[in-house]
Motif scaffolding. Sequence first.
Motif, PDB file in Angstrom:
ATOM      1  N   MET A 179       0.839  -1.164   0.000  1.00  0.00           N
ATOM      2  CA  MET A 179       0.000   0.000   0.000  1.00  0.00           C
ATOM      3  C   MET A 179       0.899   1.246   0.000  1.00  0.00           C
ATOM      4  SD  MET A 179      -3.040   0.947   2.704  1.00  0.00           S
ATOM      5  CE  MET A 179      -2.056   0.617   4.132  1.00  0.00           C
ATOM      6  N   ILE A 180       0.604   2.168  -0.885  1.00  0.00           N
ATOM      7  CA  ILE A 180       1.379   3.408  -0.998  1.00  0.00           C
ATOM      8  C   ILE A 180       0.681   4.529  -0.227  1.00  0.00           C
ATOM      9  CG2 ILE A 180       0.223   4.092  -3.155  1.00  0.00           C
ATOM     10  CD1 ILE A 180       2.914   5.239  -4.095  1.00  0.00           C
ATOM     11  N   LEU A 181       1.470   5.384   0.414  1.00  0.00           N
ATOM     12  CA  LEU A 181       0.909   6.528   1.122  1.00  0.00           C
ATOM     13  C   LEU A 181       0.573   7.639   0.141  1.00  0.00           C
ATOM     14  CD1 LEU A 181       3.183   6.922   4.287  1.00  0.00           C
ATOM     15  CD2 LEU A 181       1.145   5.513   3.999  1.00  0.00           C
ATOM     16  N   THR A 182      -0.497   8.361   0.413  1.00  0.00           N
ATOM     17  CA  THR A 182      -0.826   9.542  -0.367  1.00  0.00           C
ATOM     18  C   THR A 182       0.062  10.694   0.094  1.00  0.00           C
ATOM     19  OG1 THR A 182      -2.486  10.297   1.203  1.00  0.00           O
ATOM     20  CG2 THR A 182      -3.236   8.800  -0.581  1.00  0.00           C
ATOM     21  N   GLY A 183       0.137  11.742  -0.706  1.00  0.00           N
ATOM     22  CA  GLY A 183       0.910  12.915  -0.323  1.00  0.00           C
ATOM     23  C   GLY A 183       0.490  13.489   1.021  1.00  0.00           C
ATOM     24  N   PRO A 184      -0.831  13.719   1.230  1.00  0.00           N
ATOM     25  CA  PRO A 184      -1.242  14.232   2.545  1.00  0.00           C
ATOM     26  C   PRO A 184      -0.857  13.305   3.696  1.00  0.00           C
ATOM     27  CG  PRO A 184      -2.996  14.558   0.932  1.00  0.00           C
ATOM     28  CD  PRO A 184      -1.946  13.723   0.264  1.00  0.00           C
ATOM     29  N   GLN A 185      -0.896  11.987   3.462  1.00  0.00           N
ATOM     30  CA  GLN A 185      -0.518  11.046   4.525  1.00  0.00           C
ATOM     31  C   GLN A 185       0.990  11.098   4.783  1.00  0.00           C
ATOM     32  OE1 GLN A 185      -2.782   9.453   6.416  1.00  0.00           O
ATOM     33  NE2 GLN A 185      -1.063   8.873   7.746  1.00  0.00           N
ATOM     34  N   ILE A 186       1.784  11.289   3.727  1.00  0.00           N
ATOM     35  CA  ILE A 186       3.230  11.467   3.916  1.00  0.00           C
ATOM     36  C   ILE A 186       3.463  12.664   4.836  1.00  0.00           C
ATOM     37  CG2 ILE A 186       5.417  12.094   2.810  1.00  0.00           C
ATOM     38  CD1 ILE A 186       4.379  10.545   0.294  1.00  0.00           C
ATOM     39  N   GLY A 187       2.777  13.775   4.561  1.00  0.00           N
ATOM     40  CA  GLY A 187       2.913  14.966   5.400  1.00  0.00           C
ATOM     41  C   GLY A 187       2.525  14.704   6.841  1.00  0.00           C
ATOM     42  N   ALA A 188       1.434  13.966   7.049  1.00  0.00           N
ATOM     43  CA  ALA A 188       0.992  13.641   8.405  1.00  0.00           C
ATOM     44  C   ALA A 188       2.020  12.765   9.125  1.00  0.00           C
ATOM     45  CB  ALA A 188      -0.370  12.938   8.358  1.00  0.00           C
ATOM     46  N   GLU A 189       2.616  11.807   8.402  1.00  0.00           N
ATOM     47  CA  GLU A 189       3.609  10.916   9.015  1.00  0.00           C
ATOM     48  C   GLU A 189       4.903  11.672   9.346  1.00  0.00           C
ATOM     49  OE1 GLU A 189       2.814   8.062  10.128  1.00  0.00           O
ATOM     50  OE2 GLU A 189       0.997   7.610   8.994  1.00  0.00           O
ATOM     51  N   VAL A 190       5.248  12.673   8.542  1.00  0.00           N
ATOM     52  CA  VAL A 190       6.409  13.529   8.871  1.00  0.00           C
ATOM     53  C   VAL A 190       6.113  14.279  10.171  1.00  0.00           C
ATOM     54  CG1 VAL A 190       7.734  15.562   8.145  1.00  0.00           C
ATOM     55  CG2 VAL A 190       7.279  13.719   6.499  1.00  0.00           C
ATOM     56  N   GLU A 191       4.899  14.846  10.273  1.00  0.00           N
ATOM     57  CA  GLU A 191       4.525  15.570  11.491  1.00  0.00           C
ATOM     58  C   GLU A 191       4.557  14.666  12.720  1.00  0.00           C
ATOM     59  OE1 GLU A 191       0.913  17.837  11.341  1.00  0.00           O
ATOM     60  OE2 GLU A 191       1.474  18.741   9.413  1.00  0.00           O
ATOM     61  N   GLU A 192       4.172  13.405  12.550  1.00  0.00           N
ATOM     62  CA  GLU A 192       4.159  12.443  13.655  1.00  0.00           C
ATOM     63  C   GLU A 192       5.555  11.887  13.963  1.00  0.00           C
ATOM     64  OE1 GLU A 192       1.605  11.370  15.683  1.00  0.00           O
ATOM     65  OE2 GLU A 192       0.486  13.031  14.770  1.00  0.00           O
ATOM     66  N   GLY A 193       6.544  12.158  13.107  1.00  0.00           N
ATOM     67  CA  GLY A 193       7.899  11.665  13.314  1.00  0.00           C
ATOM     68  C   GLY A 193       8.124  10.244  12.822  1.00  0.00           C
TER      69      GLY A 193
END
Length: 186
Positions: free
Chosen positions: A1-15
């Motif tokens: 499963m590939i992450l969407t762009g917004p999910q990539i951003g959320a995962e960066v924020e979460e560390g």
Amino acid sequence: MILTGPQIGAEVEEGRITITPFDASLLSPNSYDFHLSSDIGWYARRWWGGRTLDCRRPNRFVRSTIPEEGMVLRPGRIYLASTAEEIGSEHFVPIIRARSSTARTGLFVHCTADLIDLGSLGRLTLQFHAVQPVRVYPGQRIGQATFWVPTGHRELYRGKYQGSTLPEPSQIWRDFREEDARGAAA
């Protein structure tokens, strides 16, 4: 499963994904655009006939810097450059490749080995191959990273390229030495 762009951003924020520096404007529907650093290198060779790279031995590697006015990459040579960003994750598997705009110039970005191991973190080494002369610039958006969800037991990367800050030449020769040492110990 590939992450969407917004999910990539959320995962960066979460560390859970590291992209440093991070700029949310570089997110696309399912990837993050990364930049070329000014660090580049290539394997040394004689111009009068070339030199064969030897997988059992370290090969002479020349490091250089891409000037602000750019550098022309020529066919017939693999260049190793690095990302400006530090990229990695212990939770998602990055895969890197060229942006389509870059590929349309005839520049292969990360020709092979596009899979970045789970747990690997650093400024990634890119493998460039130009099919025609092409000028590149430090800081240009050169490629994109996608992030994939692994399944199963996770083992984090602890290999020889961990924490790279510069383009790293092949260390395949170390594999032979390790195999020779294991054979001698048996």
